[in-house]
Design a protein around this motif. Structure first.
Motif, mmCIF file in Angstrom:
data_model
loop_
_atom_site.group_PDB
_atom_site.id
_atom_site.type_symbol
_atom_site.label_atom_id
_atom_site.label_comp_id
_atom_site.label_asym_id
_atom_site.label_seq_id
_atom_site.Cartn_x
_atom_site.Cartn_y
_atom_site.Cartn_z
ATOM 1 N N PHE A 339 0.816 -1.217 0.000
ATOM 2 C CA PHE A 339 0.000 0.000 0.000
ATOM 3 C C PHE A 339 0.852 1.271 0.000
ATOM 4 O O PHE A 339 0.314 2.368 -0.209
ATOM 5 N N ILE A 340 2.159 1.139 0.229
ATOM 6 C CA ILE A 340 3.035 2.314 0.249
ATOM 7 C C ILE A 340 3.022 3.059 -1.086
ATOM 8 O O ILE A 340 2.878 4.293 -1.110
ATOM 9 N N PRO A 341 3.145 2.379 -2.253
ATOM 10 C CA PRO A 341 3.104 3.117 -3.528
ATOM 11 C C PRO A 341 1.784 3.848 -3.749
ATOM 12 O O PRO A 341 1.766 4.949 -4.318
ATOM 13 N N LEU A 342 0.671 3.264 -3.300
ATOM 14 C CA LEU A 342 -0.628 3.923 -3.446
ATOM 15 C C LEU A 342 -0.676 5.202 -2.607
ATOM 16 O O LEU A 342 -1.155 6.245 -3.065
ATOM 17 N N THR A 363 1.060 13.193 6.862
ATOM 18 C CA THR A 363 2.209 12.307 7.062
ATOM 19 C C THR A 363 2.680 12.348 8.515
ATOM 20 O O THR A 363 3.062 11.316 9.088
ATOM 21 N N ILE A 364 2.658 13.543 9.117
ATOM 22 C CA ILE A 364 3.024 13.663 10.528
ATOM 23 C C ILE A 364 2.058 12.843 11.392
ATOM 24 O O ILE A 364 2.474 12.133 12.323
ATOM 25 N N ALA A 365 0.772 12.937 11.082
ATOM 26 C CA ALA A 365 -0.231 12.180 11.842
ATOM 27 C C ALA A 365 0.013 10.681 11.729
ATOM 28 O O ALA A 365 -0.089 9.939 12.722
ATOM 29 N N LEU A 366 0.355 10.224 10.515
ATOM 30 C CA LEU A 366 0.675 8.807 10.317
ATOM 31 C C LEU A 366 1.878 8.405 11.167
ATOM 32 O O LEU A 366 1.857 7.378 11.862
ATOM 33 N N GLY A 367 2.924 9.226 11.120
ATOM 34 C CA GLY A 367 4.132 8.915 11.876
ATOM 35 C C GLY A 367 3.894 8.872 13.373
ATOM 36 O O GLY A 367 4.365 7.960 14.071
ATOM 37 N N LEU A 368 3.147 9.853 13.890
ATOM 38 C CA LEU A 368 2.869 9.898 15.325
ATOM 39 C C LEU A 368 2.012 8.708 15.764
ATOM 40 O O LEU A 368 2.220 8.144 16.852
ATOM 41 N N THR A 369 1.078 8.321 14.915
ATOM 42 C CA THR A 369 0.226 7.170 15.231
ATOM 43 C C THR A 369 1.051 5.889 15.292
ATOM 44 O O THR A 369 0.907 5.067 16.212
ATOM 45 N N GLN A 370 1.947 5.704 14.305
ATOM 46 C CA GLN A 370 2.784 4.506 14.292
ATOM 47 C C GLN A 370 3.774 4.509 15.450
ATOM 48 O O GLN A 370 4.024 3.468 16.068
ATOM 49 N N LEU A 371 4.343 5.673 15.756
ATOM 50 C CA LEU A 371 5.293 5.763 16.863
ATOM 51 C C LEU A 371 4.618 5.474 18.197
ATOM 52 O O LEU A 371 5.150 4.737 19.032
ATOM 53 N N VAL A 382 8.494 -7.753 18.886
ATOM 54 C CA VAL A 382 8.691 -7.103 17.590
ATOM 55 C C VAL A 382 7.543 -7.380 16.634
ATOM 56 O O VAL A 382 7.057 -6.482 15.933
ATOM 57 N N HIS A 383 7.067 -8.620 16.584
ATOM 58 C CA HIS A 383 6.031 -8.991 15.627
ATOM 59 C C HIS A 383 4.738 -8.222 15.873
ATOM 60 O O HIS A 383 4.061 -7.794 14.926
ATOM 61 N N THR A 384 4.389 -8.019 17.137
ATOM 62 C CA THR A 384 3.178 -7.256 17.463
ATOM 63 C C THR A 384 3.330 -5.799 17.040
ATOM 64 O O THR A 384 2.403 -5.194 16.477
ATOM 65 N N MET A 385 4.508 -5.220 17.307
ATOM 66 C CA MET A 385 4.765 -3.831 16.913
ATOM 67 C C MET A 385 4.655 -3.666 15.411
ATOM 68 O O MET A 385 4.008 -2.738 14.909
ATOM 69 N N VAL A 386 5.276 -4.578 14.674
ATOM 70 C CA VAL A 386 5.297 -4.471 13.210
ATOM 71 C C VAL A 386 3.905 -4.684 12.624
ATOM 72 O O VAL A 386 3.487 -3.958 11.714
ATOM 73 N N SER A 387 3.178 -5.655 13.132
ATOM 74 C CA SER A 387 1.834 -5.948 12.615
ATOM 75 C C SER A 387 0.897 -4.758 12.790
ATOM 76 O O SER A 387 0.122 -4.414 11.888
ATOM 77 N N THR A 388 0.967 -4.119 13.950
ATOM 78 C CA THR A 388 0.120 -2.948 14.200
ATOM 79 C C THR A 388 0.494 -1.800 13.273
ATOM 80 O O THR A 388 -0.375 -1.101 12.733
ATOM 81 N N SER A 389 1.787 -1.598 13.073
ATOM 82 C CA SER A 389 2.255 -0.540 12.179
ATOM 83 C C SER A 389 1.755 -0.759 10.755
ATOM 84 O O SER A 389 1.356 0.183 10.064
ATOM 85 N N VAL A 390 1.754 -2.008 10.313
ATOM 86 C CA VAL A 390 1.269 -2.347 8.976
ATOM 87 C C VAL A 390 -0.229 -2.063 8.860
ATOM 88 O O VAL A 390 -0.696 -1.520 7.844
ATOM 89 N N GLY A 391 -0.993 -2.401 9.886
ATOM 90 C CA GLY A 391 -2.423 -2.122 9.872
ATOM 91 C C GLY A 391 -2.713 -0.632 9.750
ATOM 92 O O GLY A 391 -3.620 -0.214 9.012
ATOM 93 N N ILE A 392 -1.920 0.177 10.445
ATOM 94 C CA ILE A 392 -2.076 1.631 10.370
ATOM 95 C C ILE A 392 -1.737 2.134 8.968
ATOM 96 O O ILE A 392 -2.407 3.020 8.429
ATOM 97 N N GLN A 393 -0.687 1.566 8.356
ATOM 98 C CA GLN A 393 -0.281 1.953 7.005
ATOM 99 C C GLN A 393 -1.412 1.708 6.003
ATOM 100 O O GLN A 393 -1.689 2.549 5.138
ATOM 101 N N ILE A 394 -2.078 0.581 6.120
ATOM 102 C CA ILE A 394 -3.192 0.255 5.216
ATOM 103 C C ILE A 394 -4.362 1.205 5.436
ATOM 104 O O ILE A 394 -4.972 1.707 4.481
ATOM 105 N N LEU A 395 -4.683 1.472 6.703
ATOM 106 C CA LEU A 395 -5.778 2.388 7.034
ATOM 107 C C LEU A 395 -5.547 3.768 6.428
ATOM 108 O O LEU A 395 -6.497 4.426 5.987
#
Length: 490
Positions: A339-342, A363-371, A382-395
């Motif tokens: 979803f990054i290219p989209l 973009t700032i809002a995305l970064g703050l949410t992931q952080l 690590v796996h839980t952190m990464v999975s949640t970050s990916v879900g936010i990226q798709i959203l």
């Protein structure tokens, strides 16, 4: 026929063609040299360079300061505009190096890795080198000189890869990775100078910077946030876990970003200039955006979901079993990577509309949410952190679409109509392939069978359902090559 006389559609075709070739060959070179280096070096070597990645990216972004996108949005930039960018960027690059040279011991102390002091001081030389090519890169980008940028980058990758592998093979460990980075910047920017028709002069008039700054400063902040989003885990893992964990994540993230960047860079090389050219006609701009969006989904989903599918075999064969723990992380990252290219395309659309502030704050809002999610979830692994970050990226793809709707009524229906067919096709293809190959035991046979079967099934499904993108892509390429051949005969 010269490039100046090409129509917008032909320039787009030219840009996508060379952008695709450039990024395809770039990733093949990255794959080749990355495999060699991963076999020679250990996980800790990648961990040492990995914790410095965020510093090099942010500092490089600071010296570029968003000038490339800002100048692309200017209708008729002059010599003085490019000259101001050159001297401003060079000054920032040199200043940053001086600051971080003295800050290097404190960086090493923060991560509790003594070796970082000397490595950082060497790696940060790249800020100065890249600052000297910012204006030339901006010139090539503005005038859609995609072919020239491609040659520059591919040459840089080849030479730097040879340097990195040679040093690593001869026992220089992580210094090989550092030298590879510096060599790439030096070669690439030297060729930007060679191909650019513009050269700097001893004129220190920085007045044009004042005109570009309101737009470029927001691009600057946005790019920094993007780098933080992409590499925040290197910092968190470096502080909260071990060098080994950083190494595994750094390796996974490298291949994920490499896969998504094939599509992102190909689209980004033409999206903003092309969309900017039709900004006065909203209906036409919407049609252009939809076609670019459809093409992005058509290529991004099979590339990234396919990489996730073959990750265990790819890691085992190419990088050896010592890296196998990174395969599962890579699979998770690739789902979000599709979803990054989209998101980047929609971001470039927002920039083309002159709304760099929206681009920045979103973009700032995305970064703050992931952080925030990473800081809250790090105790769970690590796996839980990464999975949640990916879900936010798709959203966030949906959120970008809402902003696009305000500009040209690009709706959620447009989003789903242009993505779901290709998402469904690749998921079905991978599912069918998995059940057909479930009993394969030979890892090499399984690896190549996965690639062939998924590719075949994906195209077959699109043919069965008469996906318009296949005909569009064929006609697009056919028209371009026929006109190119005809022009050569004249």
């Amino acid at each position: 026929m010269s490039k100046q006389h090409l129509s917008l559609k032909e320039k787009t075709a030219h840009g996508l063609l060379w952008g695709g070739l450039n990024n395809g060959f770039q990733q093949l070179l990255n794959l080749f040299f990355g495999i060699w280096l991963s076999r020679i070096l250990n996980v800790e070597d990648y961990g040492i360079i990995g914790v410095l990645t965020i510093f090099t990216l942010i500092a490089t972004t600071l010296q570029e300061s968003g000038f490339t996108q800002a100048i692309a949005n200017k209708e008729k930039p002059t010599h003085h505009d490019f000259n101001a960018i050159f001297w401003c960027s060079s000054s920032i690059g040199i200043s940053l190096y001086i600051i971080l040279f003295f800050a290097a011991p404190y960086i090493a102390q923060f991560f509790q890795i003594p070796e970082l002091t000397s490595v950082a001081r060497f790696l940060f030389i790249g800020f100065v080198l890249s600052s000297l090519g910012t204006a030339h890169n901006a010139y090539l980008f503005k005038y859609l000189m995609v072919k020239e940028r491609a040659i520059s980058m591919l040459t840089g990758l080849t030479i730097s890869g040879i340097v990195g592998v040679t040093l690593a093979y001869n026992g220089f460990a992580y210094w090989g990775l550092a030298a590879q980075h510096i060599t790439y910047i030096l070669c690439t920017n030297s060729l930007f100078w060679y191909f650019s028709r513009w050269k700097p002069s001893w004129n220190f008039n920085l007045k044009p910077i004042k005109e570009l700054l309101p737009f470029s400063s927001r691009i600057l902040i946005t790019k920094i946030c993007i780098h933080i989003n992409n590499h925040i885990f290197n910092i968190l893992l470096g502080r909260l876990y071990s060098k080994t964990e950083v190494g595994y994540y750094s390796q996974s993230n490298k291949w994920n970003l490499m896969g998504s960047s094939i599509i992102t860079e190909m689209i980004q090389g033409v999206a903003q200039p092309v969309l900017r050219n039709v900004v006065s006609d909203k209906d036409r701009q919407k049609r252009v955006l939809i076609k670019l969006f459809r093409f992005t989904a058509f290529t991004s989903f099979p590339a990234l979901f396919g990489l996730a599918y073959i990750a265990p075999e790819f890691i085992s064969i190419a990088l050896t079993e010592k890296w196998l723990k990174s395969a599962y992380i890579l699979q998770i990252l690739c789902i979000g990577g599709a979803f990054i290219p989209l998101n980047h395309l929609l971001g470039n659309f927002i920039i083309s509309r002159g709304k760099s502030s929206i681009y920045m704050w979103n973009t700032i809002a995305l970064g703050l949410t992931q952080l925030t999610s990473a800081l809250l979830l790090y105790p769970y692994g690590v796996h839980t952190m990464v999975s949640t970050s990916v879900g936010i990226q798709i959203l966030w793809t949906v959120i970008w679409t809402l902003f696009a709707y305000k500009e040209i009524h690009f709706t959620l229906f447009n989003l789903f109509r242009e993505t779901l067919p290709y998402l469904t096709a690749i998921v079905v293809s991978i599912t069918l392939s998995h059940y057909c190959l479930v009993n394969f035991e030979n890892i090499y046979l399984l690896f190549f069978s996965k690639i062939i079967s998924v590719g075949f099934l994906y195209i077959l499904i699109l043919i069965i359902f008469r996906a318009s993108i296949l005909k569009e892509s064929y006609n697009f390429a056919k028209t371009y090559f026929l006109k190119t051949a005809k022009n050569k005969t004249h």
